[in-house]
Design an enzyme around this catalytic site. Sequence first.
Site, PDB file in Angstrom:
ATOM      1  N   VAL A   1     -41.753  33.595 -38.986  1.00 23.40           N
ATOM      2  CA  VAL A   1     -41.396  35.205 -39.252  1.00 23.40           C
ATOM      3  C   VAL A   1     -42.522  35.967 -39.154  1.00 23.40           C
ATOM      4  CG1 VAL A   1     -40.555  36.777 -40.815  1.00 23.40           C
ATOM      5  CG2 VAL A   1     -39.389  34.368 -41.017  1.00 23.40           C
ATOM      6  N   CYS A   2     -43.520  35.547 -39.413  1.00 19.47           N
ATOM      7  CA  CYS A   2     -44.815  36.387 -39.100  1.00 19.47           C
ATOM      8  C   CYS A   2     -45.181  36.564 -37.966  1.00 19.47           C
ATOM      9  CB  CYS A   2     -45.966  35.825 -39.754  1.00 19.47           C
ATOM     10  SG  CYS A   2     -45.858  35.656 -41.647  1.00 19.47           S
ATOM     11  N   THR A   3     -45.224  35.521 -36.963  1.00 20.00           N
ATOM     12  CA  THR A   3     -45.232  35.535 -35.647  1.00 20.00           C
ATOM     13  C   THR A   3     -44.335  36.600 -35.147  1.00 20.00           C
ATOM     14  OG1 THR A   3     -45.815  33.147 -35.518  1.00 20.00           O
ATOM     15  CG2 THR A   3     -45.169  34.169 -33.462  1.00 20.00           C
TER      16      THR A   3
ATOM     17  N   LEU B   1     -45.492  40.409 -36.051  1.00 22.32           N
ATOM     18  CA  LEU B   1     -46.957  40.745 -35.275  1.00 22.32           C
ATOM     19  C   LEU B   1     -46.816  41.125 -34.002  1.00 22.32           C
ATOM     20  CD1 LEU B   1     -49.735  38.384 -36.808  1.00 22.32           C
ATOM     21  CD2 LEU B   1     -48.983  40.483 -37.535  1.00 22.32           C
TER      22      LEU B   1
END
Length: 253
Positions: free
Chosen positions: A71-73, A76
């Site tokens: 999810v963070c990928t 960002l």
Amino acid sequence: MCIRDRYQRRVRGPRATTMANPLKIGATFPDYQVATTKGDFSLHSFFNGEVDGHPGEWTVLFTHPADFTPVCTTELGMCHRLAPTFAGMDCKLIGISCDPVESHRKWSLDVLANAGLDGDELAFPIIADDRTIVSEMGMIDPEEKNAQGVPMPARALVILRGSTVKLTILYPATTGRNFDEVLRVLTSLQLTANCQLATPVNWTYGNRVVCTPPLTQEKIDERGYQNLTVVELPSGKPYLRTIDCPEPGQNAP
């Protein structure tokens, strides 16, 4: 030197195990000395636009549980795309992830590739944290745990003006952020700052805005606000007043 020693050498700030609601509106965000993908600096110098290449009165700070997380990928990548939009709003971005700087740099390549973007670095710094910052600031999701059974950092998002907290949204680790909403609330914050205005339910760009009680008729006239309407309510109290949206909030950024 072990990774934790490197973190402890670079991430310096308040060491108390708890703080009195450090993310409340109006609080001053603690001034940690941090190591990032864009160099080492103090957070207050960054917040105040004193770090070369990162001007702006406003800051959006967002946290991530760890590098190389799915999810963070995606988040960002979106932040990288939107960095010029935020810059146009006098706002800079900075992330925190609980891994070392070198790991952040390698992860950045995945972020850009997944987003279909060129380059080898993101448009904003990512702070290396050994969980010191996220723990002291209360950014932990006790219900979501990693493979080792350790509670994961939550997805905190903080908007600051200078070093002062203006908005905080704390998402669970399993929920990605909506940056269209972040842009909307930043627009609202900037539009209403020190103007005695407010944005009503479901407000979006160009919609009418609310006059708060301190805004007098004299000030409305002085500022050239247009088409004042007082809503007639059963109480008979003339407290719900609206005007046309001022120019800074007319269009999406």
